[in-house]
Enzyme design. Structure first.
Site, PDB file in Angstrom:
ATOM      1  N   TRP A 190       0.811  -1.224   0.000  1.00 50.60           N
ATOM      2  CA  TRP A 190       0.000   0.000   0.000  1.00 50.60           C
ATOM      3  C   TRP A 190       0.840   1.268   0.000  1.00 50.60           C
ATOM      4  O   TRP A 190       0.537   2.220  -0.714  1.00 50.60           O
ATOM      5  CB  TRP A 190      -1.004  -0.022   1.139  1.00 50.60           C
ATOM      6  N   ASP A 239      -1.761   6.628   6.075  1.00 51.13           N
ATOM      7  CA  ASP A 239      -2.849   5.775   5.608  1.00 51.13           C
ATOM      8  C   ASP A 239      -3.148   4.781   6.735  1.00 51.13           C
ATOM      9  O   ASP A 239      -2.321   3.937   7.052  1.00 51.13           O
ATOM     10  CB  ASP A 239      -2.392   5.051   4.332  1.00 51.13           C
ATOM     11  N   LYS A 244     -12.346  -1.887   6.090  1.00 48.14           N
ATOM     12  CA  LYS A 244     -11.643  -2.871   6.906  1.00 48.14           C
ATOM     13  C   LYS A 244     -12.215  -2.853   8.327  1.00 48.14           C
ATOM     14  O   LYS A 244     -12.796  -3.824   8.772  1.00 48.14           O
ATOM     15  CB  LYS A 244     -10.139  -2.581   6.945  1.00 48.14           C
TER      16      LYS A 244
HETATM   17  C1  PLP Z   1      -7.392  -1.652   1.388  1.00 49.39           C
HETATM   18  C2  PLP Z   1      -6.327  -0.645   1.542  1.00 49.39           C
HETATM   19  C3  PLP Z   1      -6.184   0.429   0.638  1.00 49.39           C
HETATM   20  C4  PLP Z   1      -7.042   0.571  -0.599  1.00 49.39           C
HETATM   21  O1  PLP Z   1      -8.318   0.922  -0.279  1.00 49.39           O
HETATM   22  P1  PLP Z   1      -9.424   1.189  -1.419  1.00 49.39           P
HETATM   23  O2  PLP Z   1     -10.543   1.743  -0.613  1.00 49.39           O
HETATM   24  O3  PLP Z   1      -9.715  -0.135  -2.056  1.00 49.39           O
HETATM   25  O4  PLP Z   1      -8.870   2.156  -2.390  1.00 49.39           O
HETATM   26  C5  PLP Z   1      -5.205   1.361   0.885  1.00 49.39           C
HETATM   27  N1  PLP Z   1      -4.394   1.266   1.950  1.00 49.39           N
HETATM   28  C6  PLP Z   1      -4.495   0.243   2.829  1.00 49.39           C
HETATM   29  C7  PLP Z   1      -3.567   0.182   3.998  1.00 49.39           C
HETATM   30  C8  PLP Z   1      -5.469  -0.735   2.646  1.00 49.39           C
HETATM   31  O5  PLP Z   1      -5.558  -1.752   3.524  1.00 49.39           O
END
Ligand code: PLP
Length: 359
Positions: free
Chosen positions: A101, A171, A195
């Site tokens: 990511w 993030d 998540k």
């Molecule tokens: C799932 C995830 C993403 C991507 O998320 P989307 O909503 O599918 O764009 C980005 N960063 C992390 C850490 C993730 O777990």
């Protein structure tokens, strides 16, 4: 029978929240209208949204000088919006490459401006992190970027670097509200909700208001954080259903001990699984012990054949989502907030039993 859902995202929701949605999907608390039929301007949506934002603020003790709102486009859109807004012309931004990511975020930023890689975990196959006490931003950097929990590799920052006057951007898609966070350390925290916080659709943005003063000019409307901050994310139509469900999940988190309560649960659940791994010669964790994720436990069996067998047999026991990400293979148990403690205990028992039969 309800599955035990160890999927990495979209992922398990609290049963109480699903039932609440079921009860109100046709007629929202007797208003004669569904929440997903209502206008996003004023009325029952805004009443619900304001409560959701207030709960989010209180759960994380977000200071008043931070804007909080939800956008569409997933966490992935932020990989572009962040450098477009904050990677200043003639400057560069620091990125920590720790797995899938953060790598995607760094790759996107490098198409927009200059990126300085502070740390790259490539040689170690992204199984470790830099020491948060020693890693520092570079001179003149626009911001310092990291991913707090690498969902695919299963590594999680336990402490965060002190970046001084350089804005720290994180993030937190996959570990948001699984523990308390000192929001003041960050200029911006964002993530997809699918998540730990609800169904896919919304992306939460927490941003110190003065960041807007240091953004690039000439941005198109949707790409400009100032447009969204001005009206708590209601510049355009927000992901209404997702936000409604997130609001309910936040109330569920509050009722279950808040961020501290989620941390206690996360410790208990991940300990079940890591204890099995550590007391066995059959399973192994590829991850540096100091940075093991409490949300995504990545592990291996002695052979890929056994891993395939593990996935097939666990499915027969009602456990889904245990196959590792296709890019890294192996096995992965995601233990998000809404996963019941009993499900993690059941998985630990299944692991021991599987080892006994195949070890
Ligand atoms: C799932 C995830 C993403 C991507 O998320 P989307 O909503 O599918 O764009 C980005 N960063 C992390 C850490 C993730 O777990």
């Amino acid at each position: 029978m309800r599955k035990m859902n160890f999927a990495a995202g979209p992922s398990v929701m609290p049963m109480e929240v699903l039932e609440e949605i079921q009860k109100n999907i046709v007629d929202y608390h007797g208003k004669g209208l569904s929440m997903i039929e209502a206008s996003h301007r004023g009325g029952m949506f805004e009443e619900m949204y304001d409560e959701c934002l207030a709960d989010f603020r209180s759960l994380l003790s977000i200071p008043d000088d931070y804007d909080v709102y939800f956008l569409g486009g997933g966490a992935t859109l932020q990989f572009t919006m962040i450098p477009m807004n904050f990677l200043l012309k003639g400057s560069h931004a620091d990125y920590v490459r720790t797995g899938s990511w953060s790598n995607k975020a760094a790759d996107d930023a490098a198409k927009i401006g200059d990126v300085n890689i502070v740390f790259d975990g490539k040689d170690g196959n992204y199984t470790s992190l830099p020491d948060p006490l020693t890693v520092r931003p570079s001179e003149g950097s626009s911001y310092f970027y990291l991913c707090s929990n690498e969902t695919i590799g299963g590594i999680e920052w336990q402490d965060f670097p002190d970046t001084g006057d350089t804005p720290l951007i994180a993030d937190m898609s996959s570990d948001m509200l699984s523990r308390p966070v000192d929001v003041k350390k960050f200029a911006m925290i964002y993530g997809g909700v699918q998540k730990n916080l609800g169904p896919a659709g919304a992306t939460f943005i927490i941003m110190r208001h003065d960041m807007l003063e240091r953004r690039n000019s000439g941005l198109t409307a949707y790409m400009d954080y100032a447009k969204h901050a001005k009206d708590k994310g209601l510049y355009n139509t927000p992901p209404v259903f997702s936000i409604w469900a997130v609001g309910l999940v936040l109330k569920w988190i509050k009722a279950n001990g808040g961020a501290e309560g989620m941390l206690r649960n996360a410790k208990e659940k991940s300990d079940y699984i890591y204890d099995v791994i550590d007391s066995s010669d059959f399973y192994r964790s590829p991850v540096d012990k100091r940075y093991r994720s409490r949300m995504n436990v990545v592990f291996r069996c002695p052979t890929e054949e056994l891993e395939a067998k593990f996935v097939a047999e666990s499915q027969r026991e009602g456990m889904i989502g245990l196959k590792g990400h296709r890019s890294v293979g192996g096995l992965r148990a995601s233990l998000y907030n809404a996963l019941p403690l009993e499900d993690a205990a059941s998985l630990a028992m299944f692991m021991k039993e599987f080892e006994r039969r195949n070890g």
